[in-house]
Design a protein around this motif. Structure first.
Motif, PDB file in Angstrom:
ATOM      1  N   ARG A  18     103.887 -43.825 -19.866  1.00  0.00           N
ATOM      2  CA  ARG A  18     105.489 -44.299 -19.780  1.00  0.00           C
ATOM      3  C   ARG A  18     106.014 -44.713 -21.303  1.00  0.00           C
ATOM      4  O   ARG A  18     106.886 -43.927 -21.646  1.00  0.00           O
ATOM      5  N   GLU A  19     105.029 -45.337 -21.890  1.00  0.00           N
ATOM      6  CA  GLU A  19     105.555 -45.808 -23.102  1.00  0.00           C
ATOM      7  C   GLU A  19     105.592 -44.687 -24.292  1.00  0.00           C
ATOM      8  O   GLU A  19     106.172 -44.520 -25.161  1.00  0.00           O
ATOM      9  N   ALA A  20     104.179 -43.923 -24.017  1.00  0.00           N
ATOM     10  CA  ALA A  20     104.230 -42.511 -24.819  1.00  0.00           C
ATOM     11  C   ALA A  20     105.451 -41.705 -24.589  1.00  0.00           C
ATOM     12  O   ALA A  20     105.949 -41.093 -25.815  1.00  0.00           O
ATOM     13  N   HIS A  21     105.619 -41.594 -23.548  1.00  0.00           N
ATOM     14  CA  HIS A  21     107.046 -40.625 -23.352  1.00  0.00           C
ATOM     15  C   HIS A  21     108.413 -41.328 -23.891  1.00  0.00           C
ATOM     16  O   HIS A  21     109.100 -40.577 -24.383  1.00  0.00           O
ATOM     17  N   LEU A  22     108.233 -42.411 -23.671  1.00  0.00           N
ATOM     18  CA  LEU A  22     109.757 -43.235 -24.203  1.00  0.00           C
ATOM     19  C   LEU A  22     109.775 -43.278 -25.744  1.00  0.00           C
ATOM     20  O   LEU A  22     110.809 -43.279 -26.334  1.00  0.00           O
ATOM     21  N   SER A  23     108.505 -43.083 -26.342  1.00  0.00           N
ATOM     22  CA  SER A  23     108.629 -42.990 -27.893  1.00  0.00           C
ATOM     23  C   SER A  23     108.804 -41.816 -28.395  1.00  0.00           C
ATOM     24  O   SER A  23     109.006 -41.478 -29.659  1.00  0.00           O
ATOM     25  N   ARG A  80     101.910 -33.330 -21.662  1.00  0.00           N
ATOM     26  CA  ARG A  80     101.815 -33.037 -20.243  1.00  0.00           C
ATOM     27  C   ARG A  80     100.999 -33.776 -19.678  1.00  0.00           C
ATOM     28  O   ARG A  80      99.841 -33.701 -19.973  1.00  0.00           O
ATOM     29  N   ALA A  81     101.136 -34.670 -18.430  1.00  0.00           N
ATOM     30  CA  ALA A  81     100.202 -35.334 -17.657  1.00  0.00           C
ATOM     31  C   ALA A  81      99.561 -34.539 -16.774  1.00  0.00           C
ATOM     32  O   ALA A  81     100.501 -33.968 -15.965  1.00  0.00           O
ATOM     33  N   VAL A  82      98.493 -34.496 -16.591  1.00  0.00           N
ATOM     34  CA  VAL A  82      97.703 -33.703 -15.385  1.00  0.00           C
ATOM     35  C   VAL A  82      96.969 -34.771 -14.755  1.00  0.00           C
ATOM     36  O   VAL A  82      95.927 -35.455 -15.258  1.00  0.00           O
ATOM     37  N   ILE A 106      97.839 -39.516 -29.066  1.00  0.00           N
ATOM     38  CA  ILE A 106      98.346 -38.520 -28.417  1.00  0.00           C
ATOM     39  C   ILE A 106      99.480 -37.645 -29.269  1.00  0.00           C
ATOM     40  O   ILE A 106     100.295 -38.460 -30.177  1.00  0.00           O
ATOM     41  N   SER A 107      99.194 -36.451 -29.332  1.00  0.00           N
ATOM     42  CA  SER A 107     100.173 -35.723 -30.172  1.00  0.00           C
ATOM     43  C   SER A 107     100.993 -34.857 -29.215  1.00  0.00           C
ATOM     44  O   SER A 107     100.837 -34.793 -27.990  1.00  0.00           O
ATOM     45  N   ASN A 108     101.976 -34.208 -30.045  1.00  0.00           N
ATOM     46  CA  ASN A 108     102.937 -33.420 -29.132  1.00  0.00           C
ATOM     47  C   ASN A 108     102.113 -32.205 -28.802  1.00  0.00           C
ATOM     48  O   ASN A 108     101.461 -31.483 -29.556  1.00  0.00           O
ATOM     49  N   ASP A 166      93.295 -31.599 -23.494  1.00  0.00           N
ATOM     50  CA  ASP A 166      93.033 -31.993 -24.891  1.00  0.00           C
ATOM     51  C   ASP A 166      91.986 -33.439 -24.714  1.00  0.00           C
ATOM     52  O   ASP A 166      91.261 -33.666 -25.746  1.00  0.00           O
ATOM     53  N   LYS A 167      92.485 -34.395 -23.984  1.00  0.00           N
ATOM     54  CA  LYS A 167      92.116 -35.549 -23.967  1.00  0.00           C
ATOM     55  C   LYS A 167      91.821 -35.921 -22.583  1.00  0.00           C
ATOM     56  O   LYS A 167      92.738 -35.713 -21.532  1.00  0.00           O
ATOM     57  N   VAL A 168      91.141 -36.873 -22.142  1.00  0.00           N
ATOM     58  CA  VAL A 168      90.906 -37.506 -20.886  1.00  0.00           C
ATOM     59  C   VAL A 168      90.922 -39.103 -21.105  1.00  0.00           C
ATOM     60  O   VAL A 168      90.179 -39.465 -21.611  1.00  0.00           O
TER      61      VAL A 168
END
Length: 569
Positions: free
Chosen positions: A391-396, A401-403, A371-373, A443-445
């Motif tokens: 959640r861990e990706a956001h904390l890192s 943006r999560a759809v 996951i990239s910015n 971008d990714k599913v």
């Protein structure tokens, strides 16, 4: 002178006498010319009379047909023999007749034996008449036998067959009656009389009841095509479920939670099952003169039977149970009860730590690196592993943006939306009907899975297949996050072979008073179907992210082979 009339008279008389003499001379001449052979007549007489002497007359020795000859004719079996006998008899009678009949010569003179008298001739004629009558009687008898014999034979065969069949049926009926008498218990004569009297009274009083047609009820509101699928247990069937006194309270509690969907998700169900097994092992008391493994296996069988009746097992539960049984069978026979319980409890804790916690952490790190910015990450439904990854990706510190795509039926989308919003993740909620409108910006599913089949197909929450189809249409990569303890050897190509049927009431919008599905129970032509899972083929999945590595779907058999050798699955 003589009278002319007198001369004429004399002449007439003389002429008459001359004629008579001429006639007599002619007769004598004919009789002299025709001489009968005496030797031939004697031979003929011997053939007819069958006597050596010549003094006996033909009348005394005429052929007689006794009862023995008639019996011989009747005893002839075949039609050919009857015809031969008839022809032979007629030939003999004709020979005798020819021998007695006078023969005509070339000069048409009759040869008559000179020794025969008039009485002999008369008697011979009478004998001929009698012989002809006897021949006619015999021929009539033979013809009657020829006509009646085949019919009598056919009748006799049919009668024999009928008699044999009647005997066989009688024997069968006797055997059946004897078997029934042996099977039924002997009743006292008084009881038999009382029952017969009661039956007679009931027959006289009550007429025959009419058979009422029962209305066809729909079982759990499901379509007839999906009766083989697992259905959710409602409150009424849960109250009627039989409980065994040997079941542990933790097992009973888990069955109620599974049937009422308090515990959902493959990982949560697996952890709950292992926790109940751990409590059951801790409180297990070994009976006297019983091996620990065998005694616990019997209690484990009854516990799993109750749990599977509450809800169909997931692949993660089956794999965890196989792992537990593998280590239970590896215990030595003379193991101490305390040591055996300690070993099994440690093995359960190790399985939860390695197969669920550590595997989820490894998958989270792998997906987080992808996951990239500024990425827009789309997910469907609720999955504990997907929640942990985002959640861990956001904390890192990754800005994305999560759809979240959800449905009105499944509350999983709203649940993950609530939890991510609390963590501070930027979220967007989209209904599945608007999925194609937002896929251009994705971008990714990333989706979770209930299980991964040996064919590479992904079994997940109903709607995952539609999400993968739309993503493939827009060339968006689809990543499936799945731990290896969810891999199963089951083969399934569609969702109609093995699936769970959810509550049909969830399809109804109860806030809408004009909904056509409001009174669907009273409509026999309407059936609601709420499938829990669907099957996504491997062609729609880009890769499967596991704790081992990012693998293609075709590597599922290799992972299963590795797991079976390492963990005893």
């Amino acid at each position: 002178m003589s009278d002319p009339s007198a001369k004429s008279r004399e002449e007439v008389l003389a002429a008459r006498e001359a004629k008579k003499l001429a006639k007599m001379k002619a007769k004598k001449k004919e009789i002299g010319d025709t001489k009968v052979d005496k030797s031939q007549c004697s031979k003929d007489a011997q053939k007819v009379d069958n006597q050596p002497t010549k003094s006996k007359t033909i009348r005394e020795d005429k052929p007689k047909y006794s009862a023995s000859t008639v019996d011989k004719v009747r005893n002839i079996k075949s039609k050919d023999e009857v015809d031969r006998a008839q022809i032979q008899h007629l030939e003999d009678s004709l020979k005798t007749f020819k021998q007695l009949k006078p023969e005509k010569s070339e000069n048409e003179g009759v040869k008559i034996n000179e020794n025969l008298t008039v009485t002999d001739v008369v008697n011979t004629l009478r004998d001929i008449v009698n012989v002809a009558k006897d021949v006619e009687n015999v021929t009539a008898l033979v013809h009657a036998m020829d006509v009646n014999k085949p019919n009598e034979e056919e009748k006799s065969k049919a009668q024999l067959k009928a008699e044999r069949r009647a005997k066989q049926e009688a024997q069968r009926a006797a055997k059946q009656a004897q078997q029934k008498q042996e099977a039924l218990p002997e009743q006292k004569p008084k009881e038999a009389k009382e029952t017969s009297i009661a039956k007679d009274i009931s027959k006289e009083k009550s007429p025959k009841p009419k058979t009422l047609e029962r209305p066809k009820l729909k079982s759990h509101g499901t379509c007839n095509w999906f009766q083989h699928l697992c259905t959710q247990v409602d409150a009424e069937s849960l109250n009627q479920m039989a409980l065994n006194s040997n079941l542990h309270p933790a097992v009973i509690k888990l069955g109620i939670q599974l049937s009422s969907h308090v515990i959902t998700g493959a990982n949560a169900r697996c952890i709950a099952l292992l926790d109940a097994l751990k409590k059951m092992v801790r409180d297990y008391s070994l009976p006297a003169r019983t091996e620990f493994a065998r005694g616990l296996e019997a209690q484990l069988a009854s516990s799993t039977k109750y749990l599977w009746s509450a809800r169909a097992p997931a692949a993660s539960e089956l794999n965890a149970l196989k792992h537990f049984r593998h280590h239970l069978t590896q215990l030595p026979n003379n193991v101490d009860e305390f040591d055996a319980k300690k070993t099994l409890q440690e093995e359960i804790d190790r399985y939860i730590r390695e197969q669920i916690d550590m595997a989820g952490e490894a998958i989270s790190i792998t997906v987080r690196n992808k996951i990239s910015n500024g990425d827009n990450i789309l997910t469907y439904g609720y999955c504990s592993l997907i929640e942990r990854i985002l959640r861990e990706a956001h904390l890192s510190g990754v800005k994305y943006r999560a759809v979240i795509v959800g449905t009105r039926l499944d509350r999983g989308g709203t649940e993950i939306l609530r939890r991510l919003s609390v963590c501070g993740v930027t979220c967007t909620y989209v209904d599945i009907s608007a999925l194609s409108f937002v896929m251009n910006t994705i971008d990714k599913v990333v989706v979770g899975a209930e299980s991964l089949l040996v064919t590479g197909a992904v079994v997940a929450t109903a709607g995952t297949l539609q999400t993968s189809l739309v993503a493939r249409a827009h060339n968006v990569p689809v990543l499936v996050a799945c731990e290896t303890h969810k891999f199963t050897e089951r083969v399934q190509y569609d969702a109609f072979v093995y699936n769970e049927i959810g509550d049909p009431e969830a399809l109804i919008d109860k806030t809408d008073g004009n909904s056509p599905l409001k009174d669907w129970h009273s409509n026999p032509n309407l059936t609601l179907l709420n499938l829990a899972y669907d099957v996504t083929p491997p062609s729609l999945v880009t890769a499967v992210v596991t704790e081992l590595a990012i693998l293609p779907c075709t590597s599922a058999p290799v992972v299963l082979r590795f797991k079976s050798s390492e963990y005893g699955l």
